[in-house]
Scaffold this active site. Structure first.
Site, PDB file in Angstrom:
ATOM      1  N   ASP A 183      21.650  11.460  31.266  1.00  0.00           N
ATOM      2  CA  ASP A 183      20.311  11.470  31.520  1.00  0.00           C
ATOM      3  C   ASP A 183      19.598  12.233  30.513  1.00  0.00           C
ATOM      4  OD1 ASP A 183      19.375  13.722  33.312  1.00  0.00           O
ATOM      5  OD2 ASP A 183      20.992  13.005  34.148  1.00  0.00           O
ATOM      6  N   GLU A 233      13.877  16.249  44.420  1.00  0.00           N
ATOM      7  CA  GLU A 233      14.912  17.403  44.495  1.00  0.00           C
ATOM      8  C   GLU A 233      13.881  18.599  44.780  1.00  0.00           C
ATOM      9  OE1 GLU A 233      15.994  19.132  40.645  1.00  0.00           O
ATOM     10  OE2 GLU A 233      15.893  16.956  39.841  1.00  0.00           O
TER      11      GLU A 233
END
Length: 251
Positions: free
Chosen positions: A46, A137
């Site tokens: 990513d 997160e």
């Protein structure tokens, strides 16, 4: 995953949110090679604006078969390299998708989902487009507010709002990227998403993704390190190439 603002400089830092999460947890580790898993798992990565101009042909030659590209953060940031990265990955023959970095303390889940879809987070069943992904997160901007000041119930509602809006806009539930530790701390290990949202688990420097959170029985993607042979963070897909293409088509 990458946040575009750091604890030191908003919108201009070089620290990824995944790194920040590890530092907050006191578990930062050195880069490692791909874990030894059953044959058939696929390597991928990513990227965000931190990687800027990616050499996609080189990434593919090193084993990349898929990539997630950061599109947006909250409702005020767009990756300036998104189109170049997203289209470049497709041109090199990678299955690619877009992800959104959540800041649940700044606006509603539905509002951030709409912004995301409008700026790259759409999906089509062409076999080359991964479902939209939500990166939720540790708060990289305030280590004392790891859960962004939201209670567990409010966080679950926020994620549900985001997920519902993405499904309304695209026809698919988003993949959820998180860590087991954060999910337990900030959602109370909610099981509300395990049946509808694929899991992208982050666990670095280990030979397995470890116990999965929230009732998920298996992982779809595993981010196993923040450095390695591919640009950006290192990932695996839990299946062979045919399964990846089917997943991209929504089957």
């Amino acid at each position: 995953m990458a946040s575009e603002r750091t604890l030191l400089r908003r919108r201009a830092g070089v620290l990824t949110a995944a790194t920040a999460a590890l530092v907050l947890a006191g578990t930062a580790t050195a880069a490692a090679g791909p874990p030894e898993l059953a044959s058939g798992s696929l390597r991928g990565h990513d990227v965000s604006s931190h990687q800027q101009h990616v050499d996609w042909a080189a990434a593919r030659s090193k084993g990349a078969r898929f990539v997630y590209v950061k599109a947006t953060e909250s409702t005020g940031y767009r990756n300036p390299y998104f189109s170049e990265q997203y289209d470049g990955a497709r041109g090199a023959g990678l299955v690619r998708g877009a992800y959104h970095f959540a800041l649940p303390d700044e606006s509603s889940g539905a509002r951030q989902a709409k912004y995301f879809v409008q700026h790259g987070g759409d999906w089509q069943a062409d076999g080359w487009t991964l479902p939209p992904a939500l990166d939720v997160e540790y708060n990289p901007y305030n280590k004392k507010r790891k859960c962004y000041g939201l209670s567990k119930k409010r966080m679950v509602r926020w994620i549900r709002s985001f997920s519902d809006e993405v499904r309304k806009e695209t026809g698919r539930r988003p993949v959820i990227y998180t860590t087991s530790q954060w999910w337990k701390l900030c959602t109370g290990n909610s099981r509300a998403f395990s049946s509808g949202n694929p899991l992208w688990i982050a666990r670095h420097g280990d030979s397995s993704p470890g116990p999965l959170p929230g009732g998920w029985r298996y992982w779809t993607f595993w981010q196993y390190d923040i450095r390695g042979g591919l640009p950006g963070d290192q990932n695996l897909f839990n299946g062979p190439a045919g399964r990846l293409r089917s997943f991209a088509r929504g089957k």
